[in-house]
Structure formats: structure tokens, C-alpha cells
Design a protein around this motif. Structure first.
Motif, PDB file in Angstrom:
ATOM      1  N   VAL A  21      42.664 -47.997 -20.016  1.00 31.01           N
ATOM      2  CA  VAL A  21      42.393 -47.341 -18.734  1.00 31.01           C
ATOM      3  C   VAL A  21      41.595 -48.282 -17.839  1.00 31.01           C
ATOM      4  N   PHE A  22      40.559 -48.901 -18.384  1.00 32.56           N
ATOM      5  CA  PHE A  22      39.726 -49.793 -17.577  1.00 32.56           C
ATOM      6  C   PHE A  22      40.534 -50.983 -17.065  1.00 32.56           C
ATOM      7  N   GLU A  37      48.478 -40.720 -11.831  1.00 35.34           N
ATOM      8  CA  GLU A  37      49.163 -42.008 -11.979  1.00 35.34           C
ATOM      9  C   GLU A  37      48.722 -42.718 -13.250  1.00 35.34           C
ATOM     10  N   ILE A  38      47.421 -42.672 -13.527  1.00 35.86           N
ATOM     11  CA  ILE A  38      46.895 -43.308 -14.741  1.00 35.86           C
ATOM     12  C   ILE A  38      47.506 -42.647 -15.969  1.00 35.86           C
ATOM     13  N   ALA A  39      47.512 -41.312 -15.973  1.00 33.74           N
ATOM     14  CA  ALA A  39      48.067 -40.564 -17.106  1.00 33.74           C
ATOM     15  C   ALA A  39      49.532 -40.904 -17.312  1.00 33.74           C
ATOM     16  N   ALA A  40      50.298 -40.963 -16.230  1.00 38.62           N
ATOM     17  CA  ALA A  40      51.720 -41.281 -16.336  1.00 38.62           C
ATOM     18  C   ALA A  40      51.946 -42.711 -16.817  1.00 38.62           C
ATOM     19  N   LEU A  49      42.960 -38.094 -20.985  1.00 39.50           N
ATOM     20  CA  LEU A  49      42.539 -39.048 -19.957  1.00 39.50           C
ATOM     21  C   LEU A  49      41.188 -38.648 -19.378  1.00 39.50           C
ATOM     22  N   SER A  50      41.011 -37.367 -19.104  1.00 42.35           N
ATOM     23  CA  SER A  50      39.756 -36.888 -18.539  1.00 42.35           C
ATOM     24  C   SER A  50      38.579 -37.221 -19.455  1.00 42.35           C
TER      25      SER A  50
END
Length: 108
Positions: A21-22, A37-40, A49-50
């Protein structure tokens, strides 16, 4: 950067998902990415993700900004630079020739 702060940041980045993620947020630059978008992009459920974004934020590595009903996340480049600086502080007993080259661009 203080030792405790660096330890917290490194612990957050020590998880494979949080590191992914980073890195994605670093690649996105100052514009950041929306949570969806990050999750996808990473194939993560929203709750997962949260959780990871919360850990990165608690470590001071990401910031969040509301955009309507979405949240945009950004890497905190000042914190990233501080962490790299902490890791390389007093590198090689002051011999600058061995210090890592600071660069922005694709890894080689």
C-alpha cells in the motif's frame, strides 16, 4: 527522527500488505489515490485495506483527505525522507562515498 518514531514506522512497513500500500501511494505521488482505487489495484477487501491504512496513518506514513464520499490517501514524503535519513545517519562513519544514492525514479 526519534528512535521510537522510526521503530513504529518500520514496524508498520514490516507487513507485506502495508508495504505494498505504501509503495503504491509513493508511486502515486502528491496526488495520492482514492481508497477504492487502492483496494482494486491490490485486490484487497475494503475492511482489510482500512485496517492497514489506519496502521500506516498511526505510524505517520500516510495522510487522508475527504473528497466527497471518498477518502484520498497520500504518502507522507517528509516522513519517508525522515525515516531514510534516520537509517543512513552517520553512515559509514561519515564517509559519504558509501552512502546510498538518493533518487526518485524506478528501481534498477
Amino acid at each position: 527522527m526519534e528512535h521510537k518514531t522510526a521503530t513504529h514506522a518500520l514496524a508498520a512497513l514490516g507487513h507485506a500488505t502495508r508495504l505494498s500500500v505504501f509503495r503504491l501511494l509513493v508511486q502515486a505521488g502528491h496526488g495520492g489515490r482514492l481508497a477504492g482505487e487502492i483496494a482494486a489495484d491490490l485486490g484487497l477487501p475494503g475492511a482489510t485495506l482500512s485496517f492497514h491504512l489506519k496502521e500506516l496513518a498511526a505510524a505517520g506514513l500516510v495522510s487522508a483527505e475527504a473528497r466527497g464520499r471518498s477518502i484520498c490517501y497520500r504518502a507522507d514524503f517528509k516522513a519517508m525522507d525522515g525515516l531514510v535519513g534516520y537509517l543512513t545517519e552517520n553512515c559509514c562513519a561519515g564517509d559519504a562515498s558509501c552512502a546510498p544514492a538518493s533518487r526518485c525514479g524506478p528501481a534498477q
